[in-house]
Scaffold this active site. Structure first.
Site, mmCIF file in Angstrom:
data_model
loop_
_atom_site.group_PDB
_atom_site.id
_atom_site.type_symbol
_atom_site.label_atom_id
_atom_site.label_comp_id
_atom_site.label_asym_id
_atom_site.label_seq_id
_atom_site.Cartn_x
_atom_site.Cartn_y
_atom_site.Cartn_z
ATOM 1 N N HIS A 64 0.824 -1.200 0.000
ATOM 2 C CA HIS A 64 0.000 0.000 0.000
ATOM 3 C C HIS A 64 0.860 1.251 0.000
ATOM 4 C CE1 HIS A 64 -3.002 2.766 2.171
ATOM 5 N NE2 HIS A 64 -3.565 2.461 1.008
ATOM 6 N N HIS A 106 -0.800 10.275 -2.789
ATOM 7 C CA HIS A 106 -2.104 9.752 -2.376
ATOM 8 C C HIS A 106 -3.197 10.787 -2.581
ATOM 9 C CE1 HIS A 106 -5.197 7.597 -0.330
ATOM 10 N NE2 HIS A 106 -5.294 8.493 0.621
#
Length: 414
Positions: A64, A106
């Site tokens: 991730h 992100h």
């Protein structure tokens, strides 16, 4: 509702045949029958083992934002560490610059992930915007050219929780997606195996309204790096189904629809006055609709096993079974080692930044039949996956909590 495989508790029984889940993971999203209207877009097929030849094991470990439990997220350092640890797939989130380049962050708000606030020359770029209905104040990638962003350095997003990661503040810059693709190509040649990526389009409707659509430049990069076909070592993901639909018309790369909380609505649904919520999309009819243009879903873990008022895990939902019945692979998110992110059942002690019983939590989630999982800590996830696989096959693999000494990359091909 429990069935024979899950037993009365709703948890998968030890030793139950992995059946369809293992076949889906082995085939991944291979060169099966193409979806009508999208040449080269492959469908997962439970009846055949065609595709990537078992290139990705089940459960698949997806790093991730890289190894973000140990390095500032979405940096080449984070991606490299994840690959070195043996992660099966590495995630990138992409947002655009003012001049249309795709960079890996992100969020477009880079206040917390870069040193932009320390640059007086950019003080006047600080502004307030509403992104997908949320008002934010800070600095945003779409207000910077790529050349300007290259003057910034990345830093740890949650220093209060991951103080050790701040050691690496300033070490890496913001990578472009093109740079990451070139890095993956180089590492693939060096290792003699393909490097898998999981690329997310962030806020695609928001950026399209600014004239900075993500899908077209992403498709161009995928074609340049030969990752545009149905058997490419790449997944494309988005919280907005229309982004995956748009990409489906441009490339054959497999698509995954991300799903947030049950009561939420994808932002493209909000903009289009589509009343459906995530709760509607995880019903059989919603999953059938998703399967008409995507090959997988990426639900939040709470959609797999909800939590009660005390924060402890309840019984699993039927989402895994229902999604598999429609040929969809499941890559839920996100497992992290720290207490603050774990279900209450698996917290240890009172320090929210301390590690809890992550292995116990992984075991509970793997037992539901998911095909893979996003984790900030790829090494922990790999050990947990090896433990689960050994237990499922009747092996005597030792628990990572009791000092398993096996290589964290042992389940990776090559």
């Amino acid at each position: 509702m429990a069935n024979d495989e899950y037993g009365a508790t709703g948890r998968r029984r030890t030793g139950a045949s992995p059946g369809r889940r293992a076949v889906l993971g082995a085939a991944v999203l291979g060169a099966g029958a193409a979806v009508a209207g999208a040449p080269g877009v492959a469908r997962a097929d439970a009846r055949h083992g065609h595709g990537h030849g078992g290139e990705l094991p089940v459960p698949t470990v997806i790093a991730h934002r890289g190894a973000s439990g140990y390095r500032p997220e979405h940096t080449l350092g984070s991606y490299q560490l994840a690959l070195d640890m043996g992660a099966h797939v590495i995630e990138q989130d992409v947002v655009p610059t003012k001049d249309g380049h795709l960079v890996c962050r992100h969020e477009n708000d880079i206040t917390g992930t870069t040193d932009v606030a320390a640059h007086p020359e950019f003080a006047d770029r600080r502004t307030t915007k509403t992104v997908d209905g949320t008002k934010l104040t800070g600095w945003f990638t779409e207000d910077f050219t790529l050349a300007e962003l290259r003057t910034l350095r990345a830093k740890e997003r949650i220093p209060g929780t991951r103080q050790r990661n701040t050691l690496y503040d300033g070490r890496w810059g913001i990578p472009t997606l093109d740079e990451v693709l070139r890095w993956a190509d180089k590492e693939g040649r060096r290792r003699g195996r393909r490097v898998w990526l999981h690329i997310e389009t962030k806020h695609p409707t928001y950026f399209r309204k600014l004239g900075l659509g993500l899908e077209e430049p992403l498709a161009k990069l995928l074609r340049r790096h030969q990752r545009h076909r149905g058997n490419s070592p790449t997944f494309l993901q988005s919280f907005e189904p229309s982004s995956i639909q748009r990409l489906r018309k441009l490339v054959g790369t497999p698509g995954v629809v991300l799903l947030s909380g049950a009561a939420s609505r994808p932002w493209d649904f909000v903009e289009a006055n589509d009343p459906r919520t995530v709760a509607d999309l995880i019903k059989p009819a919603g999953l059938k609709w998703i399967a008409s243009f995507a090959q997988g879903i990426g639900p939040t873990l709470d959609l797999i096993i909800p939590k009660g008022p005390d924060g402890k895990l309840l019984e699993p939902t039927t989402l895994v079974r229902d999604a598999h019945a429609r040929g969809l692979v499941l890559h839920p998110y996100t497992m992290r080692n720290e207490n603050t992110f774990l279900p209450a059942d698996f917290k240890k002690g009172t320090d929210p930044a301390a590690y809890g019983d992550a292995f116990g939590a992984f075991k509970a989630y793997f037992a539901t039949g998911i095909d893979g999982i996003f984790s900030d800590n790829p090494d922990t996830a790999l050990l947990a996956a090896a433990d689960f696989t050994a237990g499922r096959s009747g092996g005597s693999g030792r628990s990572g909590r009791s000092g398993s000494s096996g290589s964290s990359g042992s389940s990776v091909n090559g």
